[in-house]
Design a protein around this motif. Sequence first.
Motif, PDB file in Angstrom:
ATOM      1  N   MET A  51       2.673   7.930   4.745  1.00 14.55           N
ATOM      2  CA  MET A  51       1.554   7.001   4.754  1.00 14.55           C
ATOM      3  C   MET A  51       2.100   5.597   4.973  1.00 14.55           C
ATOM      4  SD  MET A  51      -1.326   6.533   1.810  1.00 14.55           S
ATOM      5  CE  MET A  51      -1.533   8.283   1.712  1.00 14.55           C
ATOM      6  N   LYS A  52       1.839   5.001   6.080  1.00 17.32           N
ATOM      7  CA  LYS A  52       2.355   3.691   6.439  1.00 17.32           C
ATOM      8  C   LYS A  52       1.351   2.638   6.004  1.00 17.32           C
ATOM      9  CE  LYS A  52       2.881   3.166  10.788  1.00 17.32           C
ATOM     10  NZ  LYS A  52       3.377   3.322  12.160  1.00 17.32           N
ATOM     11  N   ALA A  53       1.826   1.541   5.426  1.00 16.82           N
ATOM     12  CA  ALA A  53       0.889   0.545   4.928  1.00 16.82           C
ATOM     13  C   ALA A  53       1.370  -0.853   5.263  1.00 16.82           C
ATOM     14  CB  ALA A  53       0.718   0.691   3.428  1.00 16.82           C
ATOM     15  N   THR A  54       0.419  -1.756   5.479  1.00 11.35           N
ATOM     16  CA  THR A  54       0.717  -3.170   5.641  1.00 11.35           C
ATOM     17  C   THR A  54       0.464  -3.848   4.301  1.00 11.35           C
ATOM     18  OG1 THR A  54       0.025  -3.102   7.935  1.00 11.35           O
ATOM     19  CG2 THR A  54       0.148  -5.273   6.886  1.00 11.35           C
ATOM     20  N   ILE A  55       1.491  -4.435   3.734  1.00  7.69           N
ATOM     21  CA  ILE A  55       1.382  -5.020   2.394  1.00  7.69           C
ATOM     22  C   ILE A  55       1.375  -6.543   2.518  1.00  7.69           C
ATOM     23  CG2 ILE A  55       2.449  -5.186   0.129  1.00  7.69           C
ATOM     24  CD1 ILE A  55       1.320  -2.458   0.825  1.00  7.69           C
ATOM     25  N   LYS A  56       0.330  -7.183   1.992  1.00  3.13           N
ATOM     26  CA  LYS A  56       0.219  -8.640   2.087  1.00  3.13           C
ATOM     27  C   LYS A  56       0.734  -9.337   0.834  1.00  3.13           C
ATOM     28  CE  LYS A  56      -3.748  -8.307   5.205  1.00  3.13           C
ATOM     29  NZ  LYS A  56      -5.168  -8.605   5.410  1.00  3.13           N
ATOM     30  N   THR A  57       0.802  -8.590  -0.282  1.00  4.76           N
ATOM     31  CA  THR A  57       1.403  -9.134  -1.492  1.00  4.76           C
ATOM     32  C   THR A  57       2.417  -8.127  -1.994  1.00  4.76           C
ATOM     33  OG1 THR A  57      -0.329  -8.171  -2.886  1.00  4.76           O
ATOM     34  CG2 THR A  57      -0.675 -10.411  -2.120  1.00  4.76           C
ATOM     35  N   ALA A  58       3.093  -8.465  -3.079  1.00  5.66           N
ATOM     36  CA  ALA A  58       4.211  -7.643  -3.548  1.00  5.66           C
ATOM     37  C   ALA A  58       3.768  -6.232  -3.897  1.00  5.66           C
ATOM     38  CB  ALA A  58       4.847  -8.290  -4.784  1.00  5.66           C
ATOM     39  N   PHE A  59       4.602  -5.272  -3.493  1.00  5.96           N
ATOM     40  CA  PHE A  59       4.412  -3.886  -3.938  1.00  5.96           C
ATOM     41  C   PHE A  59       5.025  -3.828  -5.331  1.00  5.96           C
ATOM     42  CE2 PHE A  59       3.574   0.294  -4.123  1.00  5.96           C
ATOM     43  CZ  PHE A  59       4.551   1.210  -3.770  1.00  5.96           C
ATOM     44  N   LEU A  60       4.191  -4.091  -6.345  1.00  7.60           N
ATOM     45  CA  LEU A  60       4.671  -4.506  -7.654  1.00  7.60           C
ATOM     46  C   LEU A  60       5.438  -3.432  -8.400  1.00  7.60           C
ATOM     47  CD1 LEU A  60       4.609  -7.065  -9.258  1.00  7.60           C
ATOM     48  CD2 LEU A  60       2.515  -6.305 -10.366  1.00  7.60           C
ATOM     49  N   THR A  61       5.028  -2.193  -8.261  1.00  5.42           N
ATOM     50  CA  THR A  61       5.687  -1.148  -9.034  1.00  5.42           C
ATOM     51  C   THR A  61       7.173  -1.108  -8.762  1.00  5.42           C
ATOM     52  OG1 THR A  61       3.685   0.183  -9.004  1.00  5.42           O
ATOM     53  CG2 THR A  61       5.733   1.319  -9.546  1.00  5.42           C
ATOM     54  N   PHE A  62       7.539  -0.990  -7.490  1.00  4.36           N
ATOM     55  CA  PHE A  62       8.948  -0.895  -7.164  1.00  4.36           C
ATOM     56  C   PHE A  62       9.654  -2.223  -7.353  1.00  4.36           C
ATOM     57  CE2 PHE A  62       7.620   2.945  -4.890  1.00  4.36           C
ATOM     58  CZ  PHE A  62       8.573   3.815  -5.374  1.00  4.36           C
ATOM     59  N   LYS A  97      10.267  12.792   6.877  1.00  2.00           N
ATOM     60  CA  LYS A  97      10.049  12.197   8.186  1.00  2.00           C
ATOM     61  C   LYS A  97       9.082  11.027   8.100  1.00  2.00           C
ATOM     62  CE  LYS A  97      12.482  15.208  10.578  1.00  2.00           C
ATOM     63  NZ  LYS A  97      13.700  14.803  11.330  1.00  2.00           N
ATOM     64  N   THR A  98       9.319  10.048   8.931  1.00  2.00           N
ATOM     65  CA  THR A  98       8.416   8.904   9.037  1.00  2.00           C
ATOM     66  C   THR A  98       7.204   9.299   9.878  1.00  2.00           C
ATOM     67  OG1 THR A  98       9.299   8.046  11.102  1.00  2.00           O
ATOM     68  CG2 THR A  98      10.467   7.441   9.079  1.00  2.00           C
ATOM     69  N   PRO A  99       6.126   8.501   9.853  1.00  2.00           N
ATOM     70  CA  PRO A  99       4.986   8.778  10.737  1.00  2.00           C
ATOM     71  C   PRO A  99       5.360   8.823  12.214  1.00  2.00           C
ATOM     72  CG  PRO A  99       4.345   7.238   9.027  1.00  2.00           C
ATOM     73  CD  PRO A  99       5.834   7.413   8.900  1.00  2.00           C
ATOM     74  N   GLY A 100       6.476   8.216  12.577  1.00  4.92           N
ATOM     75  CA  GLY A 100       6.928   8.265  13.963  1.00  4.92           C
ATOM     76  C   GLY A 100       7.822   9.449  14.273  1.00  4.92           C
ATOM     77  N   GLY A 101       8.138  10.255  13.248  1.00  3.68           N
ATOM     78  CA  GLY A 101       8.956  11.437  13.457  1.00  3.68           C
ATOM     79  C   GLY A 101      10.432  11.251  13.162  1.00  3.68           C
ATOM     80  N   GLY A 102      10.846  10.026  12.828  1.00  5.92           N
ATOM     81  CA  GLY A 102      12.247   9.802  12.478  1.00  5.92           C
ATOM     82  C   GLY A 102      12.514  10.128  11.018  1.00  5.92           C
ATOM     83  N   ASP A 103      13.768  10.135  10.642  1.00  3.64           N
ATOM     84  CA  ASP A 103      14.131  10.399   9.249  1.00  3.64           C
ATOM     85  C   ASP A 103      13.870   9.179   8.384  1.00  3.64           C
ATOM     86  OD1 ASP A 103      15.032  12.997   9.729  1.00  3.64           O
ATOM     87  OD2 ASP A 103      17.025  12.291  10.315  1.00  3.64           O
TER      88      ASP A 103
END
Length: 272
Positions: A1-12, A153-159
């Motif tokens: 699941m690819k996401a555009t994050i505009k603020t901090a991804f706080l958990t990680f 795999k990434t959404p593009g098929g790469g590792d």
Amino acid sequence: MKATIKTAFLTFALMCSMGMSASGTDNNTVKKRIQYGPSLMSATCSSDDAAPVLKAKSVKANVGVIANEGYIINAVIAVSVGTEKARFYEGQKSGSSYVIQAEKGVYDIMAYIASENSDEEIFLFKENVDLSSTKSIMLTQREATISTEISQKTPGGGDIILPSAGNRGNCSVADYMLMIRHSQYGTLLQSESVSFKNSCKRISVNLVPSRMSFTRMDEYSWEFGPIFVVNPIDFGKAVNGPDKDGWENVATSFAKTPMSDSWNKTQDMPYF
């Protein structure tokens, strides 16, 4: 699941700030946590059901487990079969074997082994063991010939490769969780590994258990955004998990909270 994050991804980000950052940790470190039996508070049995008081006339199962060099025996457990109330017992190490003291009955017995870097998890089963008297059981890692690889795999098929494998300063993290459910007991075991480099890619068994199901959950703090994958494990497949197809792309932003606002004032934005 690819996401555009505009603020901090706080958990990680908070994981990094609380001492779990790649920059302050050995590149090969895998943090591991295992829970099983009553500690999981299964939805299908209470703690009283799961940990019964042994009657005076109990029996023992002496379980020998042979693991290869570089592998660790993490747990040996037994769960009752066909009883009105589920019963769970943990094996206690005694010399070179594990002793399970249990009420008389029929049990599924499982040994959990993992490689030292947690790249492979192995489960050895002995089903429908009749403990009407003391028995000796042997489980050997070499019998775990049924194996499946977890696709990463990434959404593009790469590792999906954690950038911290080559650059320790960007705090990329992966959280791998494997849960095993017993149909007559409930959630039996939860194994969690947090890694800055290793991929936890393979699960192996000596047989496909009739009453147990496996679910693997992977969560990545990845350089292009967060990814969360849920994989029901099918040992009939050589590979389980997504390839380049079947992904959902989600763009989102996160509302500020007093905590995130104060935290962001004192920290650089995360690399991701």
